[in-house]
Design a protein around this motif. Structure first.
Motif, mmCIF file in Angstrom:
data_model
loop_
_atom_site.group_PDB
_atom_site.id
_atom_site.type_symbol
_atom_site.label_atom_id
_atom_site.label_comp_id
_atom_site.label_asym_id
_atom_site.label_seq_id
_atom_site.Cartn_x
_atom_site.Cartn_y
_atom_site.Cartn_z
ATOM 1 N N GLU A 1 0.834 -1.209 0.000
ATOM 2 C CA GLU A 1 0.000 0.000 0.000
ATOM 3 C C GLU A 1 0.865 1.253 0.000
ATOM 4 N N PHE A 2 1.892 1.240 0.806
ATOM 5 C CA PHE A 2 2.803 2.372 0.915
ATOM 6 C C PHE A 2 3.469 2.638 -0.434
ATOM 7 N N GLU A 3 4.009 1.607 -1.040
ATOM 8 C CA GLU A 3 4.695 1.759 -2.326
ATOM 9 C C GLU A 3 3.739 2.195 -3.434
ATOM 10 N N GLU A 4 2.521 1.659 -3.436
ATOM 11 C CA GLU A 4 1.524 2.050 -4.433
ATOM 12 C C GLU A 4 1.113 3.503 -4.279
ATOM 13 N N ALA A 5 0.981 3.961 -3.043
ATOM 14 C CA ALA A 5 0.611 5.353 -2.803
ATOM 15 C C ALA A 5 1.726 6.294 -3.256
ATOM 16 N N ILE A 6 2.971 5.932 -2.989
ATOM 17 C CA ILE A 6 4.101 6.753 -3.456
ATOM 18 C C ILE A 6 4.056 6.852 -4.975
ATOM 19 N N GLU A 7 3.874 5.726 -5.633
ATOM 20 C CA GLU A 7 3.823 5.696 -7.103
ATOM 21 C C GLU A 7 2.657 6.536 -7.631
ATOM 22 N N TYR A 8 1.490 6.393 -7.016
ATOM 23 C CA TYR A 8 0.313 7.154 -7.433
ATOM 24 C C TYR A 8 0.572 8.653 -7.343
ATOM 25 N N TYR A 9 1.081 9.105 -6.200
ATOM 26 C CA TYR A 9 1.325 10.541 -6.021
ATOM 27 C C TYR A 9 2.413 11.047 -6.968
ATOM 28 N N GLU A 10 3.383 10.237 -7.240
ATOM 29 C CA GLU A 10 4.458 10.657 -8.153
ATOM 30 C C GLU A 10 3.917 10.814 -9.575
ATOM 31 N N GLN B 1 0.856 11.690 -10.233
ATOM 32 C CA GLN B 1 0.006 12.887 -10.201
ATOM 33 C C GLN B 1 0.829 14.163 -10.362
ATOM 34 N N GLN B 2 1.984 14.190 -9.704
ATOM 35 C CA GLN B 2 2.850 15.377 -9.762
ATOM 36 C C GLN B 2 4.259 14.967 -9.356
ATOM 37 N N LYS B 3 5.204 15.330 -10.173
ATOM 38 C CA LYS B 3 6.605 14.993 -9.885
ATOM 39 C C LYS B 3 7.008 15.554 -8.526
ATOM 40 N N GLY B 4 7.568 14.711 -7.698
ATOM 41 C CA GLY B 4 8.008 15.113 -6.360
ATOM 42 C C GLY B 4 6.974 14.881 -5.276
ATOM 43 N N LEU B 5 5.702 14.686 -5.659
ATOM 44 C CA LEU B 5 4.658 14.491 -4.653
ATOM 45 C C LEU B 5 4.787 13.133 -3.967
ATOM 46 N N PHE C 1 5.075 12.451 0.032
ATOM 47 C CA PHE C 1 4.275 11.469 0.762
ATOM 48 C C PHE C 1 5.185 10.523 1.549
ATOM 49 N N ASN C 2 6.214 10.036 0.888
ATOM 50 C CA ASN C 2 7.185 9.152 1.531
ATOM 51 C C ASN C 2 7.783 9.820 2.769
ATOM 52 N N THR C 3 8.170 11.066 2.634
ATOM 53 C CA THR C 3 8.772 11.809 3.744
ATOM 54 C C THR C 3 7.793 11.951 4.897
ATOM 55 N N GLU C 4 6.527 12.252 4.581
ATOM 56 C CA GLU C 4 5.541 12.414 5.655
ATOM 57 C C GLU C 4 5.289 11.094 6.387
ATOM 58 N N VAL C 5 5.221 9.996 5.651
ATOM 59 C CA VAL C 5 5.032 8.692 6.295
ATOM 60 C C VAL C 5 6.233 8.376 7.177
ATOM 61 N N LYS C 6 7.432 8.638 6.689
ATOM 62 C CA LYS C 6 8.644 8.358 7.486
ATOM 63 C C LYS C 6 8.662 9.198 8.764
ATOM 64 N N ARG C 7 8.223 10.439 8.678
ATOM 65 C CA ARG C 7 8.153 11.277 9.888
ATOM 66 C C ARG C 7 7.148 10.717 10.888
ATOM 67 N N ALA C 8 6.000 10.270 10.375
ATOM 68 C CA ALA C 8 4.987 9.678 11.258
ATOM 69 C C ALA C 8 5.527 8.401 11.896
ATOM 70 N N LEU C 9 6.238 7.593 11.123
ATOM 71 C CA LEU C 9 6.832 6.374 11.673
ATOM 72 C C LEU C 9 7.858 6.704 12.752
#
Length: 99
Positions: A12-21, A23-27, A31-39
């Protein structure tokens, strides 16, 4: 204590990163950075987030409409990530991942 992902949560995490990327380059990176901060917050204080079902806790991300569902396995000294779940898709679909 260490953090481990169920395979489904990792996907799910990897799919969400791919989806956002797509949608917009860098997004996806944001997302990855925000998840890592939450972790990191979960790792530093695994009991600070509310229990939503039995021993399962929920950490809501700040910028993206996602939550991290996890449980603490005290005997194994592991924080187990059960889902990286979008807020508007199939609520509580992840509950059967932990029994």
């Amino acid at each position: 204590m260490k953090i481990e992902f169920l395979e489904a949560a990792k996907e799910e995490f990897e799919e969400a990163i791919e989806y956002y990327e797509i949608q917009q380059k860098g997004l996806g990176l944001r997302f990855n950075t925000e998840v890592k901060r939450a972790l990191q917050r979960i790792f530093l204080n695994p009991y600070m987030y509310p229990i939503v079902s039995e021993s399962i806790r929920r950490c809501i991300l700040h910028t993206f409409p996602y939550s991290i569902f996890y449980t603490v396995l005290e005997d194994e000294k592991v924080i187990l990530i059960l889902a990286i779940a979008h807020h508007h898709r199939r609520p509580f679909y992840w509950e059967d991942r932990f029994s």
